[in-house]
Design an enzyme around this catalytic site. Structure first.
Site, PDB file in Angstrom:
ATOM      1  N   HIS A 100       0.844  -1.205   0.000  1.00 59.72           N
ATOM      2  CA  HIS A 100       0.000   0.000   0.000  1.00 59.72           C
ATOM      3  C   HIS A 100       0.873   1.247   0.000  1.00 59.72           C
ATOM      4  CE1 HIS A 100      -3.286  -2.693   1.318  1.00 59.72           C
ATOM      5  NE2 HIS A 100      -4.075  -1.788   0.767  1.00 59.72           N
ATOM      6  N   LYS A 151      -0.632   4.728   4.630  1.00 64.22           N
ATOM      7  CA  LYS A 151      -1.567   3.792   5.267  1.00 64.22           C
ATOM      8  C   LYS A 151      -1.167   3.552   6.718  1.00 64.22           C
ATOM      9  CE  LYS A 151      -4.012  -0.544   4.823  1.00 64.22           C
ATOM     10  NZ  LYS A 151      -5.294   0.097   5.161  1.00 64.22           N
TER      11      LYS A 151
HETATM   12  P1  NAD Z   1      -7.650   9.416   4.983  1.00 64.27           P
HETATM   13  O1  NAD Z   1      -6.770   9.635   6.147  1.00 64.27           O
HETATM   14  O2  NAD Z   1      -7.297  10.017   3.667  1.00 64.27           O
HETATM   15  O3  NAD Z   1      -9.138   9.898   5.350  1.00 64.27           O
HETATM   16  C1  NAD Z   1      -9.757   9.715   6.592  1.00 64.27           C
HETATM   17  C2  NAD Z   1     -10.637  10.927   6.829  1.00 64.27           C
HETATM   18  O4  NAD Z   1     -11.462  10.700   7.983  1.00 64.27           O
HETATM   19  C3  NAD Z   1      -9.828  12.213   7.118  1.00 64.27           C
HETATM   20  O5  NAD Z   1     -10.282  13.232   6.250  1.00 64.27           O
HETATM   21  C4  NAD Z   1     -10.151  12.528   8.574  1.00 64.27           C
HETATM   22  O6  NAD Z   1     -10.154  13.911   8.854  1.00 64.27           O
HETATM   23  C5  NAD Z   1     -11.553  11.927   8.680  1.00 64.27           C
HETATM   24  N1  NAD Z   1     -11.979  11.692  10.063  1.00 64.27           N
HETATM   25  C6  NAD Z   1     -11.308  11.077  11.073  1.00 64.27           C
HETATM   26  N2  NAD Z   1     -12.040  11.130  12.219  1.00 64.27           N
HETATM   27  C7  NAD Z   1     -13.195  11.783  11.913  1.00 64.27           C
HETATM   28  C8  NAD Z   1     -14.340  12.158  12.666  1.00 64.27           C
HETATM   29  N3  NAD Z   1     -14.445  11.885  13.965  1.00 64.27           N
HETATM   30  N4  NAD Z   1     -15.325  12.821  12.036  1.00 64.27           N
HETATM   31  C9  NAD Z   1     -15.246  13.094  10.716  1.00 64.27           C
HETATM   32  N5  NAD Z   1     -14.185  12.778   9.952  1.00 64.27           N
HETATM   33  C10 NAD Z   1     -13.172  12.123  10.542  1.00 64.27           C
HETATM   34  O7  NAD Z   1      -7.792   7.820   4.841  1.00 64.27           O
HETATM   35  P2  NAD Z   1      -8.345   6.952   3.608  1.00 64.27           P
HETATM   36  O8  NAD Z   1      -7.202   6.484   2.781  1.00 64.27           O
HETATM   37  O9  NAD Z   1      -9.479   7.663   2.942  1.00 64.27           O
HETATM   38  O10 NAD Z   1      -8.861   5.669   4.394  1.00 64.27           O
HETATM   39  C11 NAD Z   1      -9.834   5.775   5.419  1.00 64.27           C
HETATM   40  C12 NAD Z   1     -10.124   4.384   5.991  1.00 64.27           C
HETATM   41  O11 NAD Z   1     -10.703   3.541   4.987  1.00 64.27           O
HETATM   42  C13 NAD Z   1      -8.867   3.646   6.482  1.00 64.27           C
HETATM   43  O12 NAD Z   1      -9.219   2.872   7.614  1.00 64.27           O
HETATM   44  C14 NAD Z   1      -8.535   2.738   5.298  1.00 64.27           C
HETATM   45  O13 NAD Z   1      -7.782   1.598   5.646  1.00 64.27           O
HETATM   46  C15 NAD Z   1      -9.922   2.358   4.856  1.00 64.27           C
HETATM   47  N6  NAD Z   1     -10.055   1.864   3.472  1.00 64.27           N
HETATM   48  C16 NAD Z   1     -10.934   0.836   3.296  1.00 64.27           C
HETATM   49  C17 NAD Z   1     -11.187   0.369   2.026  1.00 64.27           C
HETATM   50  C18 NAD Z   1     -12.253  -0.685   1.847  1.00 64.27           C
HETATM   51  O14 NAD Z   1     -12.533  -1.076   0.701  1.00 64.27           O
HETATM   52  N7  NAD Z   1     -12.882  -1.147   2.937  1.00 64.27           N
HETATM   53  C19 NAD Z   1     -10.526   0.920   0.924  1.00 64.27           C
HETATM   54  C20 NAD Z   1      -9.641   1.976   1.124  1.00 64.27           C
HETATM   55  C21 NAD Z   1      -9.415   2.454   2.419  1.00 64.27           C
END
Ligand code: NAD
Length: 269
Positions: free
Chosen positions: A158, A162
């Site tokens: 990744h 991450k």
């Molecule tokens: P990122 O850090 O770019 O985004 C996370 C966002 O959540 C940030 O903008 C942050 O400010 C916000 N956030 C955190 N706490 C918050 C709260 N209390 N209220 C509102 N917003 C809040 O991360 P990302 O790459 O977008 O990934 C996010 C999550 O999704 C991770 O856990 C990642 O592993 C997961 N993910 C899952 C899949 C899937 O298919 N299930 C795919 C990609 C990423």
């Protein structure tokens, strides 16, 4: 004309949040009713489309999730474990479908979703793509067909930002391999959290995580015996696959009874 389900995206400014907002606004099967960010974030109070550098979408980013979730039929949530637990309580209150993409939740945190799932539909998956969920099913079948002469290694790569390792998807694949083999993952794996551990037991299930650059997500399941090996592999090249899967889950959950579901249910695999 019947109204399409209204969806709230949490973590609106995140990598997945932006992809979700784009996917929902381009869709004719759903519409965006809210975009949530953390209090103090520079996007709060701005139109989400403009914050993303595009045309206005008529939705203002808020740090008050309850207000928007109360008007929504679904919430799509790719944020962080403790935030996801708070959103689960709000989604349950609003009887809105809660699609959880957040990874890195501990078993204890996952158990805390239970009360919310008594009131609303929760669809949670460490990976929302069709290809990976198919890979999970294949991994289970291959592991069931092979004996412990085959060691199993789950290798994932990744981008450098991450937070968790091994990835949620790698853990799904490890669980599937353990299920296929009829063992408990905790008994045959160190889950790779301590990195390279040297020699491993015959028939183990191991994890390796690579971090670098802008890799969207690559997963490989290696079945290695003396003299031969099988490799199952998936590469994600575009985050849109996760957003499309999450939207599909939000639509699938409409009208379903409360409970916890995953993408295997949604995709009918
Ligand atoms: P990122 O850090 O770019 O985004 C996370 C966002 O959540 C940030 O903008 C942050 O400010 C916000 N956030 C955190 N706490 C918050 C709260 N209390 N209220 C509102 N917003 C809040 O991360 P990302 O790459 O977008 O990934 C996010 C999550 O999704 C991770 O856990 C990642 O592993 C997961 N993910 C899952 C899949 C899937 O298919 N299930 C795919 C990609 C990423």
């Amino acid at each position: 004309m019947t109204q399409t389900p209204g969806i709230v995206v949490t973590g609106a400014s995140g990598r997945m949040g932006q992809m979700l907002i784009k996917t929902i606004s381009d869709s004719d099967k759903a519409h965006l009713v809210g975009a949530v960010e953390q209090a103090g974030h520079s996007w709060v109070g701005r139109d989400v489309g403009e914050a993303m550098g595009g045309a206005p979408l008529g939705v203002t980013v808020t740090d008050q999730p309850l207000e928007v979730i109360a008007r929504a039929q679904a919430i799509i949530d790719f944020t962080a474990p403790e935030a996801t637990l708070e959103f689960a309580a709000l989604a349950a209150q609003a009887r809105a479908v809660h699609v959880i993409g957040t990874t890195g939740m501990t078993p204890e945190q996952i158990a805390r979703l239970g009360p919310a799932a008594r009131h609303a539909v929760i669809v949670r998956a460490g990976n929302m793509s069709l290809g990976v969920n198919l890979l999970v099913q294949l991994t289970k079948r291959v592991a069931a067909a092979l004996d412990e002469d085959f060691d199993i290694e789950v290798i994932e790569a990744h981008h450098r930002h991450k937070v968790d390792a091994p990835s949620g998807t790698a853990l799904m694949l490890g669980e599937a391999a353990a299920e296929g083999r009829g063992v408990d993952l905790a008994d045959v794996s160190d889950r790779g959290r301590d990195g390279i551990t040297g020699a491993r037991e015959r028939g183990h299930i191991g994890f390796s995580a690579i971090r670098g650059g802008d890799i969207v997500g690559e997963h490989e399941v290696l079945f290695a015996a003396d003299g031969e090996r099988i490799v199952l592999r998936h590469a994600a090249t575009d985050r849109a696959i996760f957003a499309r899967g999450a939207l599909k889950a939000a639509l699938w959950g409409q009208g379903k009874g409360p409970g916890e579901y995953d993408m295997v249910d949604v995709l009918g695999l």
